[in-house]
Design a protein around this motif. Sequence first.
Motif, short mmCIF file in Angstrom:
data_model
loop_
_atom_site.label_atom_id
_atom_site.label_comp_id
_atom_site.label_asym_id
_atom_site.label_seq_id
_atom_site.Cartn_x
_atom_site.Cartn_y
_atom_site.Cartn_z
N ASP A 81 0.83 -1.21 0.00
CA ASP A 81 0.00 0.00 0.00
C ASP A 81 0.86 1.26 0.00
N PRO B 154 -1.11 -2.22 -6.54
CA PRO B 154 -2.44 -2.83 -6.46
C PRO B 154 -2.34 -4.25 -5.88
N LYS C 66 -14.04 -5.13 -2.11
CA LYS C 66 -14.54 -3.87 -2.67
C LYS C 66 -15.99 -3.68 -2.24
N SER D 21 -6.65 -4.02 -6.62
CA SER D 21 -6.76 -2.56 -6.71
C SER D 21 -5.85 -1.89 -5.69
N GLN D 22 -5.60 -0.60 -5.89
CA GLN D 22 -4.83 0.17 -4.93
C GLN D 22 -5.70 0.54 -3.73
N LYS D 23 -5.05 0.91 -2.66
CA LYS D 23 -5.76 1.32 -1.46
C LYS D 23 -6.46 2.66 -1.70
N ARG D 24 -7.71 2.76 -1.23
CA ARG D 24 -8.43 4.03 -1.32
C ARG D 24 -7.79 5.03 -0.36
#
Length: 251
Positions: A167, A172, A177, A233-236
């Motif tokens: 992260d 990603p 999600k 996915s990448q961290k929000r």
Amino acid sequence: MRQRIRKGILAFSMLMFPLTFFLLSPYVIILSASTGVINGSAMVFGSLFLFSFLFSRIYCGWLCPGGAVQDMISGANKRNWNSKGKNVSKYIIWAVWFSLILLLWLKHLPLKGDFLFLYKFDGHYIMIYTIVMTIIYLFAISTGRRGMCHSLCWMAPFMVIGETVSDFLHIPRFRLKPKPDACVSCGKCTKECPMGLDISRMVKSGNTDSTECISCLACVDICPKHAIGFGISQKRSHSLEQETILRKKEN
């Protein structure tokens, strides 16, 4: 169907544990380090660290024989064992244990690699296996669901650190999600989670990241409204609540 496959894989992993224990042992790596050897378990732990950069803690939810044993025992004690205080103990244990290994390696430079070093299926091996299995059993049955994963596991910190590094580098990786608008707060996901996480609250907040999540996808498969997805996915950068506050400030 997916959960049946997962449980089948875990069952096979548990059956193979007497043979693979050597590669996961917290004790054999110390014996190897004391002679300047990087053995099979050290290589496996290093691989799990790198594996978690992309796949998070999927190993814990889908492959770990110790986790499989705990899941089987959870029928006798379904209490959730999850809190910050209970979770932090494994990091303290890991820090002391891994520091000892590093000191032994530094003391015996140069090091050499030997994947099957000390691998002997003899009385000593059986004794170590029996002790570790007894600890897993007693701790799991006295604490609750995946109690050892929360408080004693020597492998989880490698993967949690791997997730954190991933992260930090914006790599990603595999993660849940959430779809907050689809959630009806039925609580089925929270009840199903083997790690005792409050998944329903996490989905509503728009942030399902947790260092204790083992990516088993039980919450995904139990949700009647498909409010939880998964993928790479990448961290929000912000949770749903934080994004709402930021939008209000901008307006």
